[in-house]
Design a protein around this motif. Structure first.
Motif, PDB file in Angstrom:
ATOM      1  N   SER A  47     -12.220 -90.554  -9.977  1.00 50.19           N
ATOM      2  CA  SER A  47     -13.129 -90.455 -11.123  1.00 50.19           C
ATOM      3  C   SER A  47     -12.655 -89.315 -12.009  1.00 50.19           C
ATOM      4  O   SER A  47     -12.770 -88.142 -11.638  1.00 50.19           O
ATOM      5  CB  SER A  47     -14.570 -90.182 -10.653  1.00 50.19           C
ATOM      6  OG  SER A  47     -15.040 -91.237  -9.848  1.00 50.19           O
ATOM      7  N   PRO A  48     -12.088 -89.622 -13.166  1.00 49.38           N
ATOM      8  CA  PRO A  48     -11.521 -88.568 -14.017  1.00 49.38           C
ATOM      9  C   PRO A  48     -12.611 -87.718 -14.657  1.00 49.38           C
ATOM     10  O   PRO A  48     -13.761 -88.156 -14.802  1.00 49.38           O
ATOM     11  CB  PRO A  48     -10.754 -89.356 -15.080  1.00 49.38           C
ATOM     12  CG  PRO A  48     -11.473 -90.659 -15.159  1.00 49.38           C
ATOM     13  CD  PRO A  48     -11.934 -90.959 -13.764  1.00 49.38           C
ATOM     14  N   PRO A  49     -12.273 -86.502 -15.055  1.00 45.79           N
ATOM     15  CA  PRO A  49     -13.223 -85.678 -15.809  1.00 45.79           C
ATOM     16  C   PRO A  49     -13.572 -86.355 -17.129  1.00 45.79           C
ATOM     17  O   PRO A  49     -12.858 -87.245 -17.603  1.00 45.79           O
ATOM     18  CB  PRO A  49     -12.462 -84.373 -16.042  1.00 45.79           C
ATOM     19  CG  PRO A  49     -11.337 -84.392 -15.061  1.00 45.79           C
ATOM     20  CD  PRO A  49     -10.990 -85.828 -14.850  1.00 45.79           C
ATOM     21  N   LEU A  50     -14.638 -85.887 -17.732  1.00 46.30           N
ATOM     22  CA  LEU A  50     -15.067 -86.410 -19.024  1.00 46.30           C
ATOM     23  C   LEU A  50     -15.157 -85.259 -20.016  1.00 46.30           C
ATOM     24  O   LEU A  50     -15.925 -84.318 -19.807  1.00 46.30           O
ATOM     25  CB  LEU A  50     -16.430 -87.104 -18.898  1.00 46.30           C
ATOM     26  CG  LEU A  50     -17.008 -87.714 -20.175  1.00 46.30           C
ATOM     27  CD1 LEU A  50     -16.118 -88.839 -20.681  1.00 46.30           C
ATOM     28  CD2 LEU A  50     -18.427 -88.240 -19.929  1.00 46.30           C
ATOM     29  N   VAL A  51     -14.352 -85.326 -21.082  1.00 47.16           N
ATOM     30  CA  VAL A  51     -14.360 -84.323 -22.137  1.00 47.16           C
ATOM     31  C   VAL A  51     -14.826 -84.988 -23.428  1.00 47.16           C
ATOM     32  O   VAL A  51     -14.275 -86.007 -23.839  1.00 47.16           O
ATOM     33  CB  VAL A  51     -12.966 -83.704 -22.349  1.00 47.16           C
ATOM     34  CG1 VAL A  51     -12.998 -82.694 -23.489  1.00 47.16           C
ATOM     35  CG2 VAL A  51     -12.473 -83.048 -21.075  1.00 47.16           C
ATOM     36  N   THR A  52     -15.855 -84.423 -24.061  1.00 48.52           N
ATOM     37  CA  THR A  52     -16.401 -85.006 -25.284  1.00 48.52           C
ATOM     38  C   THR A  52     -16.711 -83.910 -26.303  1.00 48.52           C
ATOM     39  O   THR A  52     -16.736 -82.719 -25.985  1.00 48.52           O
ATOM     40  CB  THR A  52     -17.700 -85.789 -24.991  1.00 48.52           C
ATOM     41  OG1 THR A  52     -18.635 -84.922 -24.328  1.00 48.52           O
ATOM     42  CG2 THR A  52     -17.417 -86.990 -24.098  1.00 48.52           C
ATOM     43  N   ASN A  53     -16.947 -84.350 -27.533  1.00 48.62           N
ATOM     44  CA  ASN A  53     -17.428 -83.478 -28.622  1.00 48.62           C
ATOM     45  C   ASN A  53     -16.519 -82.272 -28.862  1.00 48.62           C
ATOM     46  O   ASN A  53     -16.998 -81.143 -29.018  1.00 48.62           O
ATOM     47  CB  ASN A  53     -18.861 -83.007 -28.341  1.00 48.62           C
ATOM     48  CG  ASN A  53     -19.839 -84.149 -28.209  1.00 48.62           C
ATOM     49  OD1 ASN A  53     -19.757 -85.130 -28.939  1.00 48.62           O
ATOM     50  ND2 ASN A  53     -20.762 -84.050 -27.270  1.00 48.62           N
ATOM     51  N   VAL A  54     -15.215 -82.524 -28.896  1.00 43.32           N
ATOM     52  CA  VAL A  54     -14.257 -81.441 -29.164  1.00 43.32           C
ATOM     53  C   VAL A  54     -14.228 -81.155 -30.666  1.00 43.32           C
ATOM     54  O   VAL A  54     -14.015 -82.064 -31.469  1.00 43.32           O
ATOM     55  CB  VAL A  54     -12.851 -81.815 -28.673  1.00 43.32           C
ATOM     56  CG1 VAL A  54     -11.870 -80.666 -28.946  1.00 43.32           C
ATOM     57  CG2 VAL A  54     -12.869 -82.156 -27.192  1.00 43.32           C
ATOM     58  N   VAL A  55     -14.448 -79.897 -31.032  1.00 43.26           N
ATOM     59  CA  VAL A  55     -14.450 -79.485 -32.445  1.00 43.26           C
ATOM     60  C   VAL A  55     -13.680 -78.176 -32.572  1.00 43.26           C
ATOM     61  O   VAL A  55     -13.892 -77.246 -31.785  1.00 43.26           O
ATOM     62  CB  VAL A  55     -15.881 -79.297 -32.983  1.00 43.26           C
ATOM     63  CG1 VAL A  55     -15.849 -78.786 -34.429  1.00 43.26           C
ATOM     64  CG2 VAL A  55     -16.660 -80.602 -32.897  1.00 43.26           C
ATOM     65  N   GLY A  56     -12.789 -78.101 -33.564  1.00 45.44           N
ATOM     66  CA  GLY A  56     -12.061 -76.872 -33.844  1.00 45.44           C
ATOM     67  C   GLY A  56     -12.376 -76.369 -35.243  1.00 45.44           C
ATOM     68  O   GLY A  56     -12.371 -77.144 -36.196  1.00 45.44           O
ATOM     69  N   VAL A  57     -12.666 -75.073 -35.367  1.00 48.92           N
ATOM     70  CA  VAL A  57     -12.990 -74.469 -36.659  1.00 48.92           C
ATOM     71  C   VAL A  57     -12.350 -73.088 -36.725  1.00 48.92           C
ATOM     72  O   VAL A  57     -12.516 -72.281 -35.799  1.00 48.92           O
ATOM     73  CB  VAL A  57     -14.511 -74.333 -36.873  1.00 48.92           C
ATOM     74  CG1 VAL A  57     -14.803 -73.613 -38.184  1.00 48.92           C
ATOM     75  CG2 VAL A  57     -15.182 -75.701 -36.857  1.00 48.92           C
ATOM     76  N   GLN A  58     -11.633 -72.793 -37.830  1.00 47.97           N
ATOM     77  CA  GLN A  58     -11.103 -71.443 -38.017  1.00 47.97           C
ATOM     78  C   GLN A  58     -12.155 -70.593 -38.703  1.00 47.97           C
ATOM     79  O   GLN A  58     -12.697 -70.966 -39.743  1.00 47.97           O
ATOM     80  CB  GLN A  58      -9.819 -71.469 -38.848  1.00 47.97           C
ATOM     81  CG  GLN A  58      -9.155 -70.090 -38.940  1.00 47.97           C
ATOM     82  CD  GLN A  58      -7.834 -70.126 -39.677  1.00 47.97           C
ATOM     83  OE1 GLN A  58      -7.556 -71.054 -40.434  1.00 47.97           O
ATOM     84  NE2 GLN A  58      -7.009 -69.109 -39.461  1.00 47.97           N
ATOM     85  N   LYS A  59     -12.458 -69.449 -38.110  1.00 48.55           N
ATOM     86  CA  LYS A  59     -13.495 -68.571 -38.630  1.00 48.55           C
ATOM     87  C   LYS A  59     -13.012 -67.887 -39.916  1.00 48.55           C
ATOM     88  O   LYS A  59     -11.842 -67.506 -40.043  1.00 48.55           O
ATOM     89  CB  LYS A  59     -13.879 -67.523 -37.592  1.00 48.55           C
ATOM     90  CG  LYS A  59     -14.517 -68.098 -36.339  1.00 48.55           C
ATOM     91  CD  LYS A  59     -15.805 -68.825 -36.668  1.00 48.55           C
ATOM     92  CE  LYS A  59     -16.531 -69.283 -35.421  1.00 48.55           C
ATOM     93  NZ  LYS A  59     -17.832 -69.918 -35.722  1.00 48.55           N
ATOM     94  N   THR A  60     -13.952 -67.715 -40.867  1.00 45.55           N
ATOM     95  CA  THR A  60     -13.625 -67.105 -42.145  1.00 45.55           C
ATOM     96  C   THR A  60     -14.024 -65.634 -42.169  1.00 45.55           C
ATOM     97  O   THR A  60     -14.612 -65.106 -41.222  1.00 45.55           O
ATOM     98  CB  THR A  60     -14.341 -67.853 -43.289  1.00 45.55           C
ATOM     99  OG1 THR A  60     -15.760 -67.818 -43.057  1.00 45.55           O
ATOM    100  CG2 THR A  60     -13.895 -69.302 -43.349  1.00 45.55           C
ATOM    101  N   LEU A  61     -13.707 -64.948 -43.274  1.00 41.88           N
ATOM    102  CA  LEU A  61     -14.020 -63.530 -43.416  1.00 41.88           C
ATOM    103  C   LEU A  61     -15.505 -63.270 -43.207  1.00 41.88           C
ATOM    104  O   LEU A  61     -16.351 -64.011 -43.717  1.00 41.88           O
ATOM    105  CB  LEU A  61     -13.603 -63.040 -44.808  1.00 41.88           C
ATOM    106  CG  LEU A  61     -12.097 -62.991 -45.087  1.00 41.88           C
ATOM    107  CD1 LEU A  61     -11.855 -62.614 -46.541  1.00 41.88           C
ATOM    108  CD2 LEU A  61     -11.408 -62.009 -44.153  1.00 41.88           C
ATOM    109  N   GLY A  62     -15.806 -62.232 -42.481  1.00 41.33           N
ATOM    110  CA  GLY A  62     -17.200 -61.855 -42.252  1.00 41.33           C
ATOM    111  C   GLY A  62     -17.809 -62.482 -41.028  1.00 41.33           C
ATOM    112  O   GLY A  62     -18.857 -62.023 -40.548  1.00 41.33           O
ATOM    113  N   GLU A  63     -17.206 -63.526 -40.489  1.00 45.07           N
ATOM    114  CA  GLU A  63     -17.729 -64.156 -39.294  1.00 45.07           C
ATOM    115  C   GLU A  63     -17.150 -63.476 -38.049  1.00 45.07           C
ATOM    116  O   GLU A  63     -16.079 -62.864 -38.089  1.00 45.07           O
ATOM    117  CB  GLU A  63     -17.376 -65.646 -39.264  1.00 45.07           C
ATOM    118  CG  GLU A  63     -18.047 -66.472 -40.329  1.00 45.07           C
ATOM    119  CD  GLU A  63     -17.738 -67.949 -40.162  1.00 45.07           C
ATOM    120  OE1 GLU A  63     -18.691 -68.729 -40.060  1.00 45.07           O
ATOM    121  OE2 GLU A  63     -16.548 -68.314 -40.129  1.00 45.07           O
ATOM    122  N   THR A  64     -17.866 -63.614 -36.939  1.00 42.22           N
ATOM    123  CA  THR A  64     -17.334 -63.130 -35.671  1.00 42.22           C
ATOM    124  C   THR A  64     -16.032 -63.864 -35.361  1.00 42.22           C
ATOM    125  O   THR A  64     -15.926 -65.063 -35.574  1.00 42.22           O
ATOM    126  CB  THR A  64     -18.351 -63.374 -34.547  1.00 42.22           C
ATOM    127  OG1 THR A  64     -19.577 -62.714 -34.869  1.00 42.22           O
ATOM    128  CG2 THR A  64     -17.833 -62.851 -33.220  1.00 42.22           C
TER     129      THR A  64
END
Length: 267
Positions: free
Chosen positions: A97-114
């Motif tokens: 039974s393989p793992p399940l990976v879902t809802n992958v999202v990548g975002v580069q943080k902008t100035l002022g953000e953590t």
């Protein structure tokens, strides 16, 4: 007997049995019989309706394996019209039974953000058997998937299953001097199963900018000589420059240094 044409592993409990028998009466088209079971003594296995019973011979039939992961064995025996019975034969397959990976999202943080300038990757992780897995973050360089190395958070060994897992990736170190609107990342999950039980999922495309901006400026004091003010024109050369800064050269100034600090570039 052959399960799924001799495959080594399966992710499904439902498989196909391919059955072959050599006998004068069966091969001549006279009805023969077979008995199938998940039990080595060919008793009813309480999973398949006709298990443990003599049924009409078929060269192929659907079959359900026993619950759980691991090696599964299916047993078969054959009988011709005269009542002659073959020895018991079997085949095995590994149910994983393989793992399940879902809802992958990548975002580069902008100035002022953590974590400004870094990429945050979020995802959900589940596995029907294991509670912890090994997670690798990969990024697409336009030709192949590359392992990201400057990472922290829910990555590496012993990552617990759950929702809203988070990885911080210092993309500027791993993939410097890049600007692309087609960046994507991949979460690769391995549950450590001996039969290479792995899975992966990709993020949608997002903008990645690890390229330092460049610029040039012109200095117009109007007329030669000492002046109290001058016009400075800045020409930023960058895909996404948003701020500028003007300051004195410390090596050539005897007066107090001046620094505008970071100022937003106006459209």
């Amino acid at each position: 007997i052959s399960i799924n044409d001799g495959a080594i592993t399966t992710h499904s409990f439902t498989v196909t049995l391919n059955l072959s028998v050599t006998d004068d009466t069966i091969s001549a088209g006279i009805s023969g019989q077979m008995k199938l079971s998940n039990n080595p003594d060919l008793s009813a296995d309480e999973i398949n309706l006709d298990s443990g019973n003599w049924i009409v011979y078929q060269a192929s039939t659907s079959w359900t394996l026993t619950p759980g992961d691991g090696f599964k064995t299916v047993y078969a025996q054959f009988r011709d019209k005269k009542g002659n019975i073959s020895s018991i034969v079997s085949d095995e397959i590994y149910k994983s039974s393989p793992p399940l990976v879902t809802n992958v999202v990548g975002v580069q943080k902008t100035l002022g953000e953590t974590n400004e300038g870094k990429v945050e990757v979020t995802y959900d992780l589940d596995d029907p058997v294991q509670s912890t897995l090994t997670i690798t973050l990969k990024y697409w360089d336009g030709a192949s998937w590359i392992n990201a190395t400057t990472v922290s958070g829910d990555v590496g060994t012993n990552v617990s299953i759950g929702s809203n897992k988070s990885i911080i990736w210092t993309a500027k170190t791993d993939y410097p001097n890049q600007y692309t609107s087609l960046m994507k990342v991949q979460i690769f999950a391995d549950d450590g199963n001996e039969m290479e039980n792995t899975t992966s999922a990709d993020s949608p495309n997002f903008i990645l900018d690890t390229k330092n901006p460049t610029s040039y400026l012109t200095f117009d004091a109007g007329v030669a000589g000492e002046v109290n003010s001058a016009k400075i024109t800045i020409y930023p050369v960058d895909d996404s420059a948003s701020q500028y800064r003007i300051f004195d050269d410390e090596a050539t100034q005897s007066l107090p240094l001046r620094d505008t600090g970071w100022v937003d570039i106006l459209d």
